[in-house]
Write a protein that holds these residues in place. Structure first.
Motif, PDB file in Angstrom:
ATOM      1  N   TYR A 187     119.245   0.812 -25.625  1.00  0.00           N
ATOM      2  CA  TYR A 187     120.263   1.549 -25.351  1.00  0.00           C
ATOM      3  C   TYR A 187     119.725   2.854 -24.757  1.00  0.00           C
ATOM      4  O   TYR A 187     120.425   3.110 -23.987  1.00  0.00           O
ATOM      5  CB  TYR A 187     120.691   2.016 -26.882  1.00  0.00           C
ATOM      6  CG  TYR A 187     121.846   3.064 -26.717  1.00  0.00           C
ATOM      7  CD1 TYR A 187     123.000   3.114 -26.485  1.00  0.00           C
ATOM      8  CD2 TYR A 187     120.965   4.707 -27.056  1.00  0.00           C
ATOM      9  CE1 TYR A 187     123.767   3.981 -26.534  1.00  0.00           C
ATOM     10  CE2 TYR A 187     122.002   5.447 -26.808  1.00  0.00           C
ATOM     11  CZ  TYR A 187     123.540   5.433 -26.711  1.00  0.00           C
ATOM     12  OH  TYR A 187     124.145   6.517 -26.548  1.00  0.00           O
ATOM     13  N   HIS A 221     128.323   1.492 -18.994  1.00  0.00           N
ATOM     14  CA  HIS A 221     129.124   2.040 -20.154  1.00  0.00           C
ATOM     15  C   HIS A 221     129.612   0.872 -21.380  1.00  0.00           C
ATOM     16  O   HIS A 221     129.480   1.200 -22.636  1.00  0.00           O
ATOM     17  CB  HIS A 221     130.422   2.721 -19.655  1.00  0.00           C
ATOM     18  CG  HIS A 221     131.189   3.616 -20.864  1.00  0.00           C
ATOM     19  ND1 HIS A 221     132.058   2.973 -21.623  1.00  0.00           N
ATOM     20  CD2 HIS A 221     131.044   4.840 -20.992  1.00  0.00           C
ATOM     21  CE1 HIS A 221     132.859   3.776 -22.337  1.00  0.00           C
ATOM     22  NE2 HIS A 221     132.086   4.957 -21.957  1.00  0.00           N
ATOM     23  N   GLU A 222     129.830  -0.373 -20.674  1.00  0.00           N
ATOM     24  CA  GLU A 222     130.375  -1.312 -21.630  1.00  0.00           C
ATOM     25  C   GLU A 222     129.043  -1.723 -22.350  1.00  0.00           C
ATOM     26  O   GLU A 222     129.324  -1.947 -23.650  1.00  0.00           O
ATOM     27  CB  GLU A 222     130.973  -2.382 -20.766  1.00  0.00           C
ATOM     28  CG  GLU A 222     132.204  -2.133 -20.199  1.00  0.00           C
ATOM     29  CD  GLU A 222     132.820  -3.188 -19.402  1.00  0.00           C
ATOM     30  OE1 GLU A 222     132.141  -4.312 -19.070  1.00  0.00           O
ATOM     31  OE2 GLU A 222     133.924  -3.046 -18.715  1.00  0.00           O
ATOM     32  N   THR A 257     128.141   0.655 -24.974  1.00  0.00           N
ATOM     33  CA  THR A 257     129.148   0.599 -26.311  1.00  0.00           C
ATOM     34  C   THR A 257     128.872  -0.342 -27.097  1.00  0.00           C
ATOM     35  O   THR A 257     128.980  -0.217 -28.441  1.00  0.00           O
ATOM     36  CB  THR A 257     130.514   0.463 -25.749  1.00  0.00           C
ATOM     37  OG1 THR A 257     130.927   1.497 -24.811  1.00  0.00           O
ATOM     38  CG2 THR A 257     131.629   0.544 -26.736  1.00  0.00           C
ATOM     39  N   LYS A 278     131.423   8.384 -36.278  1.00  0.00           N
ATOM     40  CA  LYS A 278     131.220   8.124 -34.657  1.00  0.00           C
ATOM     41  C   LYS A 278     131.393   9.618 -34.130  1.00  0.00           C
ATOM     42  O   LYS A 278     132.220  10.288 -34.306  1.00  0.00           O
ATOM     43  CB  LYS A 278     132.518   7.127 -34.406  1.00  0.00           C
ATOM     44  CG  LYS A 278     132.411   6.881 -32.999  1.00  0.00           C
ATOM     45  CD  LYS A 278     133.428   5.763 -32.489  1.00  0.00           C
ATOM     46  CE  LYS A 278     133.259   5.467 -31.154  1.00  0.00           C
ATOM     47  NZ  LYS A 278     134.332   4.662 -30.800  1.00  0.00           N
ATOM     48  N   PHE A 296     128.486   9.643 -26.263  1.00  0.00           N
ATOM     49  CA  PHE A 296     126.973   9.145 -26.174  1.00  0.00           C
ATOM     50  C   PHE A 296     126.103  10.221 -26.208  1.00  0.00           C
ATOM     51  O   PHE A 296     126.236  11.148 -25.498  1.00  0.00           O
ATOM     52  CB  PHE A 296     126.941   8.150 -25.110  1.00  0.00           C
ATOM     53  CG  PHE A 296     127.778   7.032 -25.107  1.00  0.00           C
ATOM     54  CD1 PHE A 296     127.234   5.966 -25.835  1.00  0.00           C
ATOM     55  CD2 PHE A 296     128.784   6.790 -24.111  1.00  0.00           C
ATOM     56  CE1 PHE A 296     128.215   4.660 -25.855  1.00  0.00           C
ATOM     57  CE2 PHE A 296     129.483   5.804 -24.032  1.00  0.00           C
ATOM     58  CZ  PHE A 296     129.193   4.614 -24.900  1.00  0.00           C
ATOM     59  N   LEU A 336     125.897   6.532 -30.540  1.00  0.00           N
ATOM     60  CA  LEU A 336     127.201   7.089 -31.187  1.00  0.00           C
ATOM     61  C   LEU A 336     127.455   7.493 -32.483  1.00  0.00           C
ATOM     62  O   LEU A 336     128.596   7.793 -33.033  1.00  0.00           O
ATOM     63  CB  LEU A 336     128.474   6.376 -30.729  1.00  0.00           C
ATOM     64  CG  LEU A 336     128.733   6.262 -29.041  1.00  0.00           C
ATOM     65  CD1 LEU A 336     129.800   5.040 -28.860  1.00  0.00           C
ATOM     66  CD2 LEU A 336     129.591   7.642 -28.807  1.00  0.00           C
TER      67      LEU A 336
END
Length: 559
Positions: A162, A359-360, A363, A404, A408, A413
């Motif tokens: 990440y 970004h995907e 996530t 959450k 980011f 998150l």
């Protein structure tokens, strides 16, 4: 595990040797006797900062040596990565010295290391709980790091992946901002880059050119001297001077004599052949030198051109780098950035697409990280809650909130916070709002108890964990520490007899005054001496049969 600690010239300690064992190592003594100096010394040995008062008065240097037996594979990896010798028996000797000037020198297994390296290594060797850690537990921003320590390798791998994407996202955003920033700033940057590109291109620089020009400048600036030396040398070798034969003439005459002699004695044939070769080489070299002499001539224009060229090179070096190679490297980067900006629309679309993909991916990774944290949080809060119940907080509820975040962050998150309800009927609230000193000590001990099964650190240190506890609660805390000591080595400073009675190994720190100087000493106690010390903690300096009997009873009740 910490096996041995040698302390010399630290504050009130002239010199002490402490040999620690497995299990629960208890340190006791009067207030002000110097118990915390032991922990401070260890903290110093492992890279911690200290002030000048750390050095014993009138001494020139303080030394702390700590010997560990380290089975943690991360320790071995650290040593190998930093080129530090790895001992066959797995021992690790850390030595750090402080001079009167304040300068410190640290060594690990004989290799010199920095304080930063020591701190990194310390994180794999031991875990210290003191006032600083107490405060960190009250700070919600630290809770995510505490939870992550329970999550193990599964989380570490996902976090590493990440964070790689997180860094890439930042770089992509930076590039996109550069492309799509204020038009006037972009236009100004384009003008600057175009000018720099054309200026360097116009100079037509090439690697090694400066050295060649300097050599030519040196030759042209010395042409008169070169001419004089060459003419004189050619005369001596080839042309000869008035009334004096040249070296070639003399060698030729000598060679004629040798040839006649060789005709009479065949043994001179080989020498004759060698001398013939020498003559040929001398004559050839002399002719080449004479040819060089004819080519020599002063050329002021060439010298001026070289000087101008060198000034151009020097000017570009001053502006764009310390060498021709650095200027050419600057040029290449300018060309790439110029191309980047000139093709901004197409490039921006590519960046947007890449940013969307990153970004995907982030996530998805953040979701997996959250799942690991939430699953671990459920396990940890149940175990911590049980540990608190074992320490006279029967109605306590402990909860790890994993919520959450809006954006980011480097850790994902998630926003993590520890909540507690110390009494029945109370709502869960942040630790800082409801936990007393005694409750906080028990929460930290409960976390350490759970952490012991998830961490490879071999030694836990508790500096006065007994804050705010007494009586039956103290007894429960001591029992919990005793059980923890069966899995890890524990060093604990305490004032409470209930905790001291749990010692597997007991040390007494005392302060003495001799010849006008105060000195702190450390004594390892046998069973009888340990009982006397526990009795002192129970009833003060006057030790009676009653307090001794109570002390022995506490020792017998040790788990």
């Amino acid at each position: 595990m910490l096996e041995h600690l040698h302390i010399k010239n630290v504050a009130l300690i002239a010199e002490s040797e402490l040999h620690f064992e497995k299990g629960l190592n208890i340190l006791t003594g009067e207030t002000g006797a110097g118990k915390s100096m032991i922990i401070d010394s260890l903290h110093f040995a492992l890279g911690g900062r200290v002030n000048r008062d750390f050095l014993r008065k009138e001494e020139q240097s303080a030394v702390v040596e700590a010997l560990f037996s380290a089975e943690n594979p991360k320790v071995s990896a650290f040593l190998e990565e930093n080129g530090i010798p790895v001992e066959e028996d797995g021992t690790l000797l850390i030595a750090r010295t402080m001079q009167a000037s304040g300068k410190t020198v640290a060594r690990v297994n004989g290799s010199t290391v920095t304080a930063g390296m020591l701190k990194e290594l310390a994180g794999e060797l031991l875990d210290i709980y003191g006032q600083h850690e107490h405060q960190s537990l009250l700070n919600p921003s630290r809770h995510i790091h505490l939870l992550d320590r329970f999550c193990g390798e599964a989380l570490e791998e996902k976090l590493a992946e990440y964070r790689k994407e997180f860094s890439r996202e930042k770089e992509l955003k930076k590039q996109l901002e550069m492309l799509c920033g204020e038009e006037s700033s972009r236009a100004q940057r384009l003008d600057i880059l175009q000018f720099q590109k054309e200026e360097i291109e116009g100079a037509s620089l090439r690697a090694g050119e400066e050295e060649e020009l300097l050599e030519q400048k040196k030759r042209l600036g010395s042409v008169e001297k070169l001419m004089r030396l060459s003419v004189e040398g050619v005369e001596l070798l080839y042309d000869g001077r008035e009334g004096m034969a040249s070296a070639c003439d003399n060698l030729g005459e000598a060679l004629r004599c040798l040839q006649e002699a060789a005709a009479l004695d065949n043994s001179l044939s080989e020498l004759c052949e060698r001398m013939d070769n020498v003559y040929a080489q001398l004559e050839d070299g002399a002719r080449e030198w004479k040819k060089y002499t004819h080519l020599l001539e002063a050329d002021p224009d060439a010298l001026e051109n070289i000087e101008e060229r060198l000034q151009t090179i020097y000017r570009l070096k001053r502006k764009y780098g310390g060498s021709v190679e650095a200027v050419l490297d600057f040029y290449q980067k300018a060309v790439e950035e110029l191309d980047f900006l000139l093709n901004s629309e197409e490039r921006a679309a590519e960046l947007e697409q890449a940013l969307q993909a990153v970004h995907e991916h982030m996530t998805a990774l953040a979701g997996e990280i959250t799942a690991i944290r939430k699953n671990t949080a459920l396990q940890v809060q149940t175990q911590v809650e049980q540990a608190l119940h074992d320490m006279e907080m029967a109605q306590a509820r402990f909860y790890i909130s994993v919520e959450k975040r809006e954006n980011f962050a480097a850790d994902g998150l998630d926003k993590v916070e520890f909540l507690i309800s110390a009494n029945a009927g109370e709502d869960l609230k942040p630790l800082a709002k409801i936990a007393s000193g005694g409750e906080m000590s028990r929460v930290m001990l409960a976390l350490k108890t759970v952490l012991v099964d998830a961490d490879e650190i071999g030694t836990f240190i508790f500096d006065e964990i007994d804050t705010g506890v007494s009586g039956k609660t103290a007894r429960k805390v001591g029992e919990k520490m005793s059980l923890l000591g069966k899995k890890r080595q524990i060093l604990c400073i305490t004032h409470l007899p209930q905790i001291a009675a749990m010692a597997d190994n007991h040390f007494r720190i005392e302060k003495h005054v001799a010849e006008g100087r105060t000195t702190t000493t450390v004594e390892t106690l046998d069973e009888n001496a340990s009982c006397r010390e526990i009795a002192r903690l129970m009833g003060g300096e006057e030790i009676t049969e009653t307090t001794m009997a109570a002390a022995r009873e506490l020792r017998r009740e040790k788990p």
